[in-house]
Design an enzyme around this catalytic site. Structure first.
Site, short mmCIF file in Angstrom:
data_model
loop_
_atom_site.label_atom_id
_atom_site.label_comp_id
_atom_site.label_asym_id
_atom_site.label_seq_id
_atom_site.Cartn_x
_atom_site.Cartn_y
_atom_site.Cartn_z
N ASP A 269 0.82 -1.19 0.00
CA ASP A 269 0.00 0.00 0.00
C ASP A 269 0.86 1.25 0.00
OD1 ASP A 269 -2.51 1.38 2.18
OD2 ASP A 269 -2.35 1.33 0.01
N ASP A 376 -9.50 -0.94 3.79
CA ASP A 376 -8.92 -0.61 5.08
C ASP A 376 -9.74 -1.19 6.21
OD1 ASP A 376 -8.02 2.69 3.93
OD2 ASP A 376 -6.93 0.81 3.91
#
Lengths: 458, 232
Positions: A269, A376
């Site tokens: 990420d 997330d």
């Protein structure tokens, strides 16, 4: 997992908010499905889900308030005011994100603790081909690392695929893909989940009732997520879907692989969002060039955009044009599963010129929402769920991970306020979570146990 | 009661929630470090020696108390900086939250976290079947644990206020008093299961700390009387 603030469209609040979020992994669920010979139907399904989930992985937090800084510029054009308003509303938005993340985690932990199904090992997904039942530690470690490599490469491939699709404007394809994946998520997984919960509590339910319940739930969910609906309901659906996805991950990922994957995903990420050639960053920049909101897919939005159709004439003028964008975005939205609320919100709100702009502050307040990618949510919940499932220290570890993740989220939002551009939301929280999990499990637990045994207090 | 405190006083204001969670985080980190030290000490020592283990445990507890107070101090420093930032950025030149409120919230954060860690496994076990004290231990284990935890949470809250006040006005004796109180309370828990020895002093100390904090926060006897007697 990108927190993104688009300052280029300072005039357009909605635009800014919309562009903020990026879902990194594209869940090429349908296409992958075609190419993959699923060994077991269930696993294939779960697999798809996983892809969807992982595609949601790199999600980002969109700093709504960051983009909101554009608003004060309109009025006073003072940098200071921007900062003020940013930070002033910052706390509120942090809380607006705390609540759904907490809810999602609570759902996951509650399910893990009560329903046995999700802690039994019933096989693995195709994405983690290496088994962890090996006798030696080294072999197990190797297998988990290999699993991680496989999974991350799949994610990278998917993301690049999504970026290409977006670049070449294959919106319909993405649209269909998203609808398919959210359909599967809403119906199939809910069915499995409901079945397991009913089994655990030994409640009998006949098939017609089940069918009606699931049908209603799924249909309303589809409408809410992909079209218009009340914000709260939309958020609730997004939370539920994230929780379902996280549960699937917890069940089907072998233990060590799960931890290594969590770590690897945060690194990915970080790189995907910040490196100049990272796919997510390219996506963000492409969307910015085209002046479109970036993939609203898989984004949780905490506020609605009221700006469309509001006082400012140019805003109103752009309202209709944005609507067409919204329609296109809708397709893009359903990357994997619950797409995010925001485009739909704008769609919902724009035809409603009701909201009178009473004051600028109100305008700003409405406009500012924070967006967080659903991936997330999922990965946070996976971490906490795994902590609840596998830690022998039980609740202490879970609580510690929970606090760690929340603090990570705070810090990320703070960085967002400082940097004002897309930021990955995963790395800090997951790092804290992992550190706290391992340290609490191994260090704090014996200490607390001994203290509790002697009933000592510190 | 701690949750009541939370709901009524903290849940409204998002800034306070953040401070609360950060406070809990700091306590957690202090716990982590202290358990690391204890763990190392235990591993390095002879597991068979009962007295040594007990001694190590006591050492661990004291060390943990000291670390907690150190982290409280660090948290205070952090909050100071944050308040300056908030003041600089606020519209009317004064911070949206005062240092006393922060002290209170920080105290509650510490207290909640410590209480949660002390109680939650107990609660989870309490849900299951079993008899309390079947091996000759006290039968009041759960009750006393609950009371002790509650008193500790309150104490943390009050200590937070006292500590921050002491730091603000540079009164080192206040800070020292907080540390000593904390050590005393933890030490008194060594008297368990002789509950008289631990619960009673703790409650007395709590009452003293409460009165002190109340006075520091600007209350007085008249305020109290007015509040209790005449809400009309």
């Amino acid at each position: 997992m990108i927190t993104f603030m688009n300052n280029s469209d300072s005039e357009e609040e909605p635009c800014n908010e919309r562009t903020s979020l990026m879902s990194a992994e594209s869940p090429p669920v349908p296409s992958y499905q075609d190419g993959v010979q699923a060994s077991e139907a269930g696993e294939a399904q779960a697999h798809r889900k996983r892809r969807a989930g992982s595609s949601r992985g790199p999600n980002s937090i969109a700093g709504g308030e960051m983009s909101g800084s554009g608003v004060p510029v309109r009025e006073s054009a003072l940098e200071n005011e921007e900062e003020e308003l940013t930070l002033k509303y910052g706390a509120k938005h942090v809380i607006m994100l705390f609540v759904p993340v907490t809810l999602c985690m609570i759902v996951v932990v509650a399910t893990i603790k009560s329903v046995r199904f999700y802690t039994e090992k019933n096989g693995q997904l195709i994405y983690t081909p290496f088994s962890e039942d090996t006798p030696s530690v080294g072999q197990r470690l190797l297998n988990s690392v290999l699993n991680t490599i496989v999974m991350i490469s799949v994610i990278i491939v998917m993301t690049v695929f999504l970026v290409l699709l977006y670049k070449y404007r294959c919106y319909k394809f993405i649209h269909g893909w998203l609808i398919l994946s959210s359909l599967m998520l809403l119906f199939l997984f809910t069915y499995i989940y409901l079945g397991e919960v009913l089994k655990t509590y030994n409640v009998a339910m006949d098939y017609p009732t089940l069918f009606i319940v699931i049908w209603n739930f799924g249909a309303v969910g589809m409408i809410c997520i992909h079209w218009k609906g009340p914000l709260q309901l939309q958020q609730a659906y997004l939370i539920m879907i994230s929780a379902l996805m996280a549960l699937v991950f917890i069940k089907y990922l072998p233990e060590w692989s799960a931890w290594v994957i969590l770590g690897a995903i945060s690194i990915y990420d970080l790189m995907a969002v910040l490196c100049p050639k990272g796919p997510l960053r390219m996506l963000v920049e492409t969307a910015q060039e085209r002046n479109e909101p970036i993939f609203p897919a898989l984004i949780y939005s905490s506020a609605m955009m009221w700006t469309v159709g509001m006082a400012k004439p140019d805003t109103a003028a752009r309202g209709p044009s944005q609507q067409t964008w919204d329609a296109a975005e809708d397709g893009r939205e359903h990357l994997t599963s619950p797409s995010h609320a925001e485009s739909q919100m704008s769609e919902t709100r724009s035809p409603v010129p009701t909201r009178p702009v009473t004051s600028l502050e109100e305008l700003e307040e409405e406009e500012r929402g924070v967006k967080l990618g659903l991936g997330d949510f999922i990965f946070y919940s996976v971490l906490v769920g795994k902590a609840a499932a596998t830690a022998s220290g039980d609740w202490n570890t879970t609580l510690a991970c929970f606090v760690a993740i929340l603090i990570g989220l705070c810090l990320t939002l703070l960085l967002l306020a400082v940097f004002k551009k897309a930021l990955p939301a995963l790395p800090i929280s997951i790092t804290f979570g992992l550190i706290f999990y391992f340290s609490t499990d191994n260090l704090v637990r014996p200490f607390m146990d001994t203290l509790a045994f002697h009933q000592l207090y510190i | 009661p701690a949750f009541g405190l939370f709901i009524f006083t903290i849940a409204r204001d998002p800034l306070r929630i953040i401070i609360l969670i950060a406070g809990a985080f700091f306590w957690l980190v202090s716990l982590l470090l202290s358990s690391l030290i204890w763990f190392i000490a235990v591993k390095a020592s002879d597991p068979q020696d009962e007295r040594l283990q007990k001694g190590l445990l006591i050492f661990g507890v004291m060390f943990s108390v000291l670390l907690q107070e150190a982290f409280r101090f660090l948290y205070y420093k952090l909050l100071r900086k944050a308040i300056e930032g908030l003041v600089a950025l606020s519209e009317d030149g004064c911070s949206p939250i005062s240092i006393q409120q922060m002290a209170y919230v920080a105290g509650v954060g510490f207290g909640l976290m410590s209480g949660a860690f002390s109680m939650i496994n107990l609660l989870a076990d309490a849900l299951g079947p079993g008899t309390v004290g079947i091996h000759g231990d006290s039968q009041l284990y759960f009750l006393t644990s609950a009371f002790m935890t509650m008193v500790l949470i309150f104490l943390h809250t009050f200590w937070g206020i006292l500590f921050f006040h002491g730091c603000e006005h540079r009164r080192w004796w206040e800070i020292a008093a907080v540390v000593i109180m904390h050590l005393t309370v933890s030490g008194s828990s060594f008297c368990n299961p002789l509950y008289v020895g631990s619960l009673v002093p703790s409650y007395l100390l709590m009452a003293a700390a409460a009165a002190w904090a109340y006075v520091l926060s600007g209350g007085s006897a008249q305020n109290l009387r007015r509040f209790l007697l005449c809400k009309c």
